[in-house]
Scaffold this motif. Structure first.
Motif, mmCIF file in Angstrom:
data_model
loop_
_atom_site.group_PDB
_atom_site.id
_atom_site.type_symbol
_atom_site.label_atom_id
_atom_site.label_comp_id
_atom_site.label_asym_id
_atom_site.label_seq_id
_atom_site.Cartn_x
_atom_site.Cartn_y
_atom_site.Cartn_z
ATOM 1 N N GLU A 25 0.863 -1.182 0.000
ATOM 2 C CA GLU A 25 0.000 0.000 0.000
ATOM 3 C C GLU A 25 0.896 1.226 0.000
ATOM 4 O OE1 GLU A 25 -3.358 2.202 2.813
ATOM 5 O OE2 GLU A 25 -2.958 0.052 3.060
ATOM 6 N N GLU A 26 0.783 2.019 -1.040
ATOM 7 C CA GLU A 26 1.623 3.203 -1.164
ATOM 8 C C GLU A 26 0.998 4.394 -0.430
ATOM 9 O OE1 GLU A 26 3.799 2.328 -5.446
ATOM 10 O OE2 GLU A 26 2.096 3.694 -5.388
ATOM 11 N N ARG A 27 1.866 5.256 0.055
ATOM 12 C CA ARG A 27 1.394 6.461 0.741
ATOM 13 C C ARG A 27 0.721 7.400 -0.257
ATOM 14 N NH1 ARG A 27 3.965 6.586 5.761
ATOM 15 N NH2 ARG A 27 5.739 5.152 5.906
ATOM 16 N N LYS A 28 -0.301 8.085 0.220
ATOM 17 C CA LYS A 28 -1.018 9.047 -0.624
ATOM 18 C C LYS A 28 -0.598 10.459 -0.225
ATOM 19 C CE LYS A 28 -5.016 6.035 -1.271
ATOM 20 N NZ LYS A 28 -4.343 4.869 -0.662
ATOM 21 N N PRO A 29 -0.142 11.253 -1.173
ATOM 22 C CA PRO A 29 0.304 12.610 -0.837
ATOM 23 C C PRO A 29 -0.864 13.529 -0.504
ATOM 24 C CG PRO A 29 0.407 12.262 -3.207
ATOM 25 C CD PRO A 29 0.044 10.942 -2.606
ATOM 26 N N VAL A 30 -0.664 14.351 0.535
ATOM 27 C CA VAL A 30 -1.667 15.359 0.890
ATOM 28 C C VAL A 30 -1.072 16.765 0.846
ATOM 29 C CG1 VAL A 30 -2.917 13.741 2.364
ATOM 30 C CG2 VAL A 30 -1.185 15.228 3.374
ATOM 31 N N GLY A 31 0.229 16.860 0.618
ATOM 32 C CA GLY A 31 0.868 18.166 0.581
ATOM 33 C C GLY A 31 2.297 18.052 0.103
ATOM 34 N N LEU A 32 2.965 19.192 0.034
ATOM 35 C CA LEU A 32 4.361 19.260 -0.393
ATOM 36 C C LEU A 32 5.192 19.930 0.693
ATOM 37 C CD1 LEU A 32 3.956 20.561 -4.067
ATOM 38 C CD2 LEU A 32 4.359 18.207 -3.354
ATOM 39 N N TRP A 33 6.293 19.287 1.056
ATOM 40 C CA TRP A 33 7.291 19.964 1.888
ATOM 41 C C TRP A 33 8.373 20.464 0.944
ATOM 42 C CZ3 TRP A 33 12.550 19.311 2.484
ATOM 43 C CH2 TRP A 33 13.144 20.091 3.488
ATOM 44 N N CYS A 34 8.686 21.760 1.030
ATOM 45 C CA CYS A 34 9.625 22.370 0.088
ATOM 46 C C CYS A 34 10.794 23.014 0.831
ATOM 47 C CB CYS A 34 8.916 23.419 -0.774
ATOM 48 S SG CYS A 34 7.448 22.787 -1.633
ATOM 49 N N LEU A 35 11.909 23.098 0.146
ATOM 50 C CA LEU A 35 13.106 23.701 0.722
ATOM 51 C C LEU A 35 12.929 25.207 0.872
ATOM 52 C CD1 LEU A 35 15.869 21.819 -1.318
ATOM 53 C CD2 LEU A 35 15.081 21.319 0.994
ATOM 54 N N SER A 36 13.595 25.752 1.872
ATOM 55 C CA SER A 36 13.590 27.198 2.075
ATOM 56 C C SER A 36 14.901 27.611 2.716
ATOM 57 C CB SER A 36 12.413 27.626 2.958
ATOM 58 O OG SER A 36 12.509 27.019 4.240
ATOM 59 N N THR A 37 15.272 28.850 2.527
ATOM 60 C CA THR A 37 16.473 29.411 3.141
ATOM 61 C C THR A 37 16.112 30.756 3.767
ATOM 62 O OG1 THR A 37 17.107 30.457 1.044
ATOM 63 C CG2 THR A 37 18.047 28.276 1.520
ATOM 64 N N MET A 38 16.998 31.252 4.598
ATOM 65 C CA MET A 38 16.796 32.555 5.224
ATOM 66 C C MET A 38 17.809 33.541 4.654
ATOM 67 S SD MET A 38 14.234 32.170 7.272
ATOM 68 C CE MET A 38 14.335 33.681 8.245
ATOM 69 N N GLU A 39 17.310 34.656 4.169
ATOM 70 C CA GLU A 39 18.168 35.726 3.668
ATOM 71 C C GLU A 39 17.715 37.037 4.295
ATOM 72 O OE1 GLU A 39 18.329 35.849 -0.560
ATOM 73 O OE2 GLU A 39 19.003 33.759 -0.774
ATOM 74 N N GLU A 40 18.640 37.659 5.036
ATOM 75 C CA GLU A 40 18.343 38.914 5.738
ATOM 76 C C GLU A 40 17.109 38.760 6.632
ATOM 77 O OE1 GLU A 40 18.027 41.977 2.841
ATOM 78 O OE2 GLU A 40 20.151 41.886 2.265
ATOM 79 N N SER A 41 17.105 37.642 7.369
ATOM 80 C CA SER A 41 16.051 37.336 8.349
ATOM 81 C C SER A 41 14.682 37.108 7.718
ATOM 82 C CB SER A 41 15.940 38.461 9.399
ATOM 83 O OG SER A 41 17.169 38.616 10.076
#
Length: 281
Positions: free
Chosen positions: A124-140
């Motif tokens: 049984e494969e997992r079903k996606p409910v959302g996306l986790w995406c990369l992020s960085t901090m620039e100048e707070s």
């Protein structure tokens, strides 16, 4: 005085018992050797070994890859005698563990025998409910990337996402514990489920979640489709936040049509228990 030495000869009855004992011992050894030979033949015969694997339930994961892995797990033998792929002696747990370890996309595995040469592996494969995406901090300030991974209903990150340019899923931004996000959780499963319940609830208020950012300190900022923002409590019950939001939207400042609120509202701050702050554009 002359003493005579007498040799005691076993009686016919004793001789008979000895012959019977030796005969029984011989037949017991012969029987043991025969049974051992039959067991080795039975254990090593190709007629009783698993040669085929049928895979059911996959949508994205390759059935051929799963078959290859299963046959690898079943290769070799126990103590150099009993093959691991014998239909009576194979073990399900190592197969299930290997599959779950190789594909984080797979949530559950069930292994059963179809016949003496065939295994059926149901996944049984997992079903996606959302996306986790990369992020960085620039100048707070956070900078959001389009490099994303799929999340299931518990916030478990299980696979790299394709290039989603549309609005299929809510996007989640924030750090996870491990360097490789696959196999990690975004928030705890309980917190993620509560968050999604909150998201589903506010859609009834014509507020469609678009992006959630969780800072290193745990502060949560939810972007609503249309540009409005909600500042959410990081530890408090989101049920209280939902009640406060519903109360805030009944204020005279939001007397316009409900569908226009996301476009006229700048933000609502729900972080301070029963104190609600908001700003219009």
């Amino acid at each position: 005085m002359i003493r005579q030495r007498f040799t005691k000869h076993p009686s016919p009855l004793a001789k008979r018992k000895r012959r019977l004992f030796l005969l029984r011992l011989f037949f017991l050894a012969l029987l043991s050797a025969t049974l051992l030979a039959l067991f080795v033949w039975f254990a090593r015969s190709d007629n009783f070994r698993i040669k085929q694997v049928e895979v059911a339930g996959t949508a994205i994961t390759s059935p051929e890859d799963i078959t290859t892995l299963v046959l690898q797990v079943l290769s070799g033998s126990y103590f150099g005698v009993v093959p691991r792929n014998h239909f009576l002696f194979y073990q399900k747990a190592p197969i299930e563990k290997a599959i779950l370890g190789a594909w984080k996309r797979i949530e559950r595995v069930a292994v059963e025998s179809k016949d003496i040469t065939t295994l059926v592996v149901g996944v049984e494969e997992r079903k996606p409910v959302g996306l986790w995406c990369l992020s960085t901090m620039e100048e707070s300030r956070p900078v959001f990337s389009n490099e994303c991974y799929l999340l299931d209903q518990e916030g478990f990150i299980f696979a790299k996402a394709a290039d989603f340019s549309g609005e299929t899923f809510i996007r989640y931004y924030g750090k996870v514990a491990a360097p490789d996000p696959i196999g990690s959780y975004f928030l705890t499963p309980a917190a993620f489920k509560e968050m999604n319940f909150f998201f589903n609830s506010i859609q009834k208020l014509n507020l469609v979640p678009e992006r959630l950012f969780v800072s290193v300190s745990g502060e949560r900022e939810l972007l609503i489709k249309g540009g409005a923002r909600l500042f959410l409590p990081k530890d408090a019950d989101l049920g209280d936040a939902l009640e406060n939001l519903e109360l805030a939207l009944k204020d005279d400042a939001f007397s316009e049509k409900a569908e226009d609120i996301p476009f006229t509202l700048d933000y609502i701050d729900l972080r301070f228990n029963n104190k609600i702050f908001y700003k219009l554009r």
